[in-house]
Design an enzyme around this catalytic site. Sequence first.
Site, PDB file in Angstrom:
ATOM      1  N   CYS A  12      -6.757  11.531 -11.992  1.00 45.23           N
ATOM      2  CA  CYS A  12      -7.201  10.501 -11.068  1.00 45.23           C
ATOM      3  C   CYS A  12      -8.615  10.082 -11.479  1.00 45.23           C
ATOM      4  O   CYS A  12      -9.232  10.667 -12.367  1.00 45.23           O
ATOM      5  CB  CYS A  12      -7.186  11.010  -9.625  1.00 45.23           C
ATOM      6  SG  CYS A  12      -8.426  12.287  -9.285  1.00 45.23           S
ATOM      7  N   HIS A  40      -8.531  22.019 -11.502  1.00 46.94           N
ATOM      8  CA  HIS A  40      -7.516  23.054 -11.327  1.00 46.94           C
ATOM      9  C   HIS A  40      -6.453  22.944 -12.416  1.00 46.94           C
ATOM     10  O   HIS A  40      -5.272  22.691 -12.140  1.00 46.94           O
ATOM     11  CB  HIS A  40      -6.892  22.954  -9.935  1.00 46.94           C
ATOM     12  CG  HIS A  40      -7.781  23.514  -8.872  1.00 46.94           C
ATOM     13  ND1 HIS A  40      -7.682  23.166  -7.543  1.00 46.94           N
ATOM     14  CD2 HIS A  40      -8.808  24.387  -8.941  1.00 46.94           C
ATOM     15  CE1 HIS A  40      -8.591  23.814  -6.842  1.00 46.94           C
ATOM     16  NE2 HIS A  40      -9.292  24.546  -7.678  1.00 46.94           N
ATOM     17  N   HIS A  73     -14.730  18.324  -6.608  1.00 46.77           N
ATOM     18  CA  HIS A  73     -14.451  18.821  -5.245  1.00 46.77           C
ATOM     19  C   HIS A  73     -15.674  18.747  -4.347  1.00 46.77           C
ATOM     20  O   HIS A  73     -15.547  18.756  -3.108  1.00 46.77           O
ATOM     21  CB  HIS A  73     -13.999  20.297  -5.302  1.00 46.77           C
ATOM     22  CG  HIS A  73     -12.734  20.503  -6.063  1.00 46.77           C
ATOM     23  ND1 HIS A  73     -12.618  21.398  -7.098  1.00 46.77           N
ATOM     24  CD2 HIS A  73     -11.520  19.912  -5.957  1.00 46.77           C
ATOM     25  CE1 HIS A  73     -11.390  21.369  -7.590  1.00 46.77           C
ATOM     26  NE2 HIS A  73     -10.704  20.472  -6.915  1.00 46.77           N
ATOM     27  N   CYS A  95     -16.389  13.545  -6.450  1.00 48.39           N
ATOM     28  CA  CYS A  95     -15.556  12.347  -6.336  1.00 48.39           C
ATOM     29  C   CYS A  95     -16.104  11.440  -5.226  1.00 48.39           C
ATOM     30  O   CYS A  95     -16.467  11.931  -4.152  1.00 48.39           O
ATOM     31  CB  CYS A  95     -14.109  12.759  -6.017  1.00 48.39           C
ATOM     32  SG  CYS A  95     -13.045  11.370  -5.594  1.00 48.39           S
ATOM     33  N   HIS A 123      -9.948  25.911   0.330  1.00 46.75           N
ATOM     34  CA  HIS A 123     -10.127  24.984  -0.792  1.00 46.75           C
ATOM     35  C   HIS A 123     -11.614  24.607  -0.921  1.00 46.75           C
ATOM     36  O   HIS A 123     -12.285  24.353   0.086  1.00 46.75           O
ATOM     37  CB  HIS A 123      -9.292  23.720  -0.568  1.00 46.75           C
ATOM     38  CG  HIS A 123      -9.129  22.874  -1.796  1.00 46.75           C
ATOM     39  ND1 HIS A 123     -10.102  22.012  -2.230  1.00 46.75           N
ATOM     40  CD2 HIS A 123      -8.098  22.769  -2.685  1.00 46.75           C
ATOM     41  CE1 HIS A 123      -9.691  21.406  -3.340  1.00 46.75           C
ATOM     42  NE2 HIS A 123      -8.473  21.843  -3.631  1.00 46.75           N
ATOM     43  N   GLU A 125     -13.043  21.906  -1.801  1.00 43.21           N
ATOM     44  CA  GLU A 125     -13.390  20.601  -1.233  1.00 43.21           C
ATOM     45  C   GLU A 125     -13.659  20.712   0.257  1.00 43.21           C
ATOM     46  O   GLU A 125     -14.645  20.176   0.771  1.00 43.21           O
ATOM     47  CB  GLU A 125     -12.271  19.590  -1.483  1.00 43.21           C
ATOM     48  CG  GLU A 125     -12.571  18.215  -0.890  1.00 43.21           C
ATOM     49  CD  GLU A 125     -11.392  17.264  -0.931  1.00 43.21           C
ATOM     50  OE1 GLU A 125     -11.199  16.501   0.032  1.00 43.21           O
ATOM     51  OE2 GLU A 125     -10.656  17.268  -1.951  1.00 43.21           O
ATOM     52  N   SER A 222      -4.124  22.026  -5.403  1.00 44.13           N
ATOM     53  CA  SER A 222      -3.654  21.574  -4.092  1.00 44.13           C
ATOM     54  C   SER A 222      -2.798  20.325  -4.207  1.00 44.13           C
ATOM     55  O   SER A 222      -1.700  20.243  -3.654  1.00 44.13           O
ATOM     56  CB  SER A 222      -4.850  21.302  -3.178  1.00 44.13           C
ATOM     57  OG  SER A 222      -4.437  20.707  -1.974  1.00 44.13           O
TER      58      SER A 222
END
Length: 636
Positions: A12, A40, A73, A95, A123, A125, A222
């Site tokens: 992405c 990841h 993240h 991001c 997680h 993030e 994730s």
Amino acid sequence: MEIRLAKTAGFCFGVNRAVELTYNLLDEGHKVATLGPLIHNPQAVADMERRGALVVDTVDDIPTGYEVIIRSHGVPRSIYDTLEQRGLVYHDATCPFVKKIQNIAAKAEAEGAVLLVAGDKTHPEVQGIVGHTGGEVFIFSDLDELKAWKGPSDPSKPIFAVAQTTFQVTKWQESSEFLKKAYTNARIFDTICNATWARQQEAEDLSQQCDIIVVIGGHHSSNTQKLVQVAAKHTRAVTVETASELRPEWFANVKTAGVTAGASTPSSIIEEVLNSMSAEINDSMSFEEMLNASEEKRVHAGSIVKGIVTSISANEIQVDIGAKQTGFVKLSELTDDSSAKVEDLVKVGDELDLIVEKVMDQDGVIQLSRKKLASRKGMEEIAKAAESGEVVEGDVTEFNKGGVVVNVKGVKVFVPRSQATMRRDEDYTALVGQHVQLVVTECSGRKIVGSINKVTAEQNKAKREEFWANVEVGKTYTGVVKSLTSYGAFVDIGGVDGLCHISELSWNRIKHPSEVVSVGDTIEVYVKDIDTENHKVSLGYKKAEDNPWEQLKNNYPIGSTFHAPVVSLTKFGAFVRILPGVDGLVHISEISNDRVEKVSDALKVGDMVDVKLLDVDFDKKRISLSMKALLNDDAE
């Protein structure tokens, strides 16, 4: 076996940005350390380590002389403080979508709101988001956990609700609906990244067309696991990190296999998996070429083909697509214009890009569509625009109670009422038929949402800056009436809305601004007052030359007579309107030669009377009139 690859498989925007930054620094000879695995994907991380990058768990583990990369993240704000204290050079690859959520978390703290986070509490993030607020926080992974929450410690506290960027779309929709009903003071922010929306929708669509879906990505990623969950609702779904994990028995009796990949999966690994799945394809071909070759073997629904127009009839055209079947395109699949004629749209020999709608082998026929292909291409462009924030253009085709619909490249984009106009009370239905600019704020399957006023706001910003640099009292502007209230009219005079108070609209007494102006009117106004601190402008509309007091001064000397109506009564006399907006007093002693005990015995409101102008105080705007003086004049 036919292989279908999802269009958005792989890195992405946020991951690609972080990876490129890291490799560029390594290529330039910098010593680089990443706070945790950059992405990841073990294979990608291992490659960076071979190039010299260190993976550390804490700031204390970073050796002196190393530059730090904050991964996509994101991290808690305390990490930034620690980096500053140690004097370390760092590069923030958080991001932009994650950064947006962090800013919302900080705003929640500033406004004393409770922060609800939909996501995995372990997680990084989510941990980073929570680390940007010092207020009350609740993290939930699904609707059941949300329903089990007992609510804020203080029921009067507002609620901010956000989602991890890779949270499962359907779960977030369920949670949002529950929040809207259970907590009316909740502000819900749609923070799942556009790429995630697109990937999950694509995985769901692909899974309904395939016998198996292979999801390529890290086992601990994730967003990769979310893709597996979405695909598994419709077909068998498996996940692999590399081609070595593929198992031949998975593909026994499989006619169609779908392939997608998480946001942290490099294209090299995707290509490796595809080549392993299709051993008969020459290993030297790229995976795009491999897919094209696979699709050329058999035309199926969803294939994109080129067709040569071979014949034309009133309602359809026939095309040759190089297959054994005959291709047909109905008029309704050529255009949305119901009044169009086929012969005006295409000619025999024209080459058209088409999409296969249905293959009917038993009839030797293929149904094709030009319109749906244009829509698909438009969808791809809109998805890119949603991710990049690019401004697009379209025509407003309709409105409903929720907002307006804009046709952008053949795709319907819904613009909520609140995002259609700059003012809440502005008539948004007037946009129908207009060509507008907008940004796409959400692109999830068929749910495409945009905003016109975000573009308008940017355009108005430059106009406002120019306005405030040049505005001065008395300056005249041509403006457009944007809205009306009981106390006045708001007029757009170039990116700035000024208030023309009801008293400044007319010299006559009016009950509502609509008696003078309407929304959409173009009028000439002048600046009466400026509040530069609060950026407020007071406007005037009524002209000095129309001032009835000036007309009285210039055209009616003392002794002038009027035949005018009685507009009100008092104990001491009657007020008579001698000009629009100008009332004079006939004192009780000036009504008649006879003694008048009560004004109401001699006059009533609405009576037309003859009066003589005795005196005018223009400063105090007081006028003395007499009925008796005219009676005496007649007697003489």
